[in-house]
Design a protein around this motif. Sequence first.
Motif, PDB file in Angstrom:
ATOM      1  N   UNK A 119     -39.440  20.504   9.512  1.00 30.30           N
ATOM      2  CA  UNK A 119     -39.620  19.936   8.181  1.00 30.30           C
ATOM      3  C   UNK A 119     -39.808  21.059   7.168  1.00 30.30           C
ATOM      4  N   UNK A 120     -39.110  20.968   6.061  1.00 30.83           N
ATOM      5  CA  UNK A 120     -39.178  22.022   5.046  1.00 30.83           C
ATOM      6  C   UNK A 120     -40.420  21.832   4.187  1.00 30.83           C
ATOM      7  N   UNK A 124     -40.204  23.892  -1.450  1.00 33.12           N
ATOM      8  CA  UNK A 124     -38.799  24.294  -1.300  1.00 33.12           C
ATOM      9  C   UNK A 124     -37.860  23.156  -1.686  1.00 33.12           C
ATOM     10  N   UNK A 125     -38.207  21.946  -1.258  1.00 31.11           N
ATOM     11  CA  UNK A 125     -37.368  20.785  -1.557  1.00 31.11           C
ATOM     12  C   UNK A 125     -37.335  20.547  -3.064  1.00 31.11           C
ATOM     13  N   UNK A 126     -38.492  20.632  -3.706  1.00 31.78           N
ATOM     14  CA  UNK A 126     -38.590  20.428  -5.159  1.00 31.78           C
ATOM     15  C   UNK A 126     -37.782  21.501  -5.891  1.00 31.78           C
ATOM     16  N   UNK A 127     -37.895  22.776  -5.429  1.00 25.60           N
ATOM     17  CA  UNK A 127     -37.171  23.876  -6.080  1.00 25.60           C
ATOM     18  C   UNK A 127     -35.654  23.665  -5.959  1.00 25.60           C
ATOM     19  N   UNK A 128     -35.196  23.269  -4.743  1.00 26.27           N
ATOM     20  CA  UNK A 128     -33.766  23.014  -4.541  1.00 26.27           C
ATOM     21  C   UNK A 128     -33.284  21.869  -5.435  1.00 26.27           C
TER      22      UNK A 128
END
Length: 140
Positions: A119-120, A124-128
């Motif tokens: 799981x990331x 990181x998910x928000x930045x992507x």
Amino acid sequence: MRGENTQRMVLLETLRLAVPMHMAELRPLEPSHRAEIASRCATVIGSHGDALQFGGKHCREAFNALARGLAAAALTVPGGVDFLGAHWCTDPWCRAKNRFDHADDEPPTTTQQTDIPAQRPFEDVIRDLADYLNTTGDAA
Ligand SMILES: [Zn+2]
């Protein structure tokens, strides 16, 4: 009672013929369009469904809506649909008894635990997501 069983059997057998014919016609359509058709057919059955049982001038319209609605739903709903003991789904050669049989038919997507990514981190998910929105937002 015998008349009811005969009526039910005739309805089932005619659906076994009509639903796959509607499915062949609806298969190329977008899922959202099929869902729209299923919804429209449900409205017709809601107002004229009694004609299937008692006959009358809306009998043909109700039967076609039932067959078409089942076909649209069979191609749209995961696992397909069941009605009067019959089952229809996206697989024309399906041998499942009902839609619940499909849970066991799903092949495993992986045999190795290592294939499952970790799981990331949330940041990181928000930045992507922010990067994606920044690069595509202006173009749209
Ligand atoms: Zn099936």
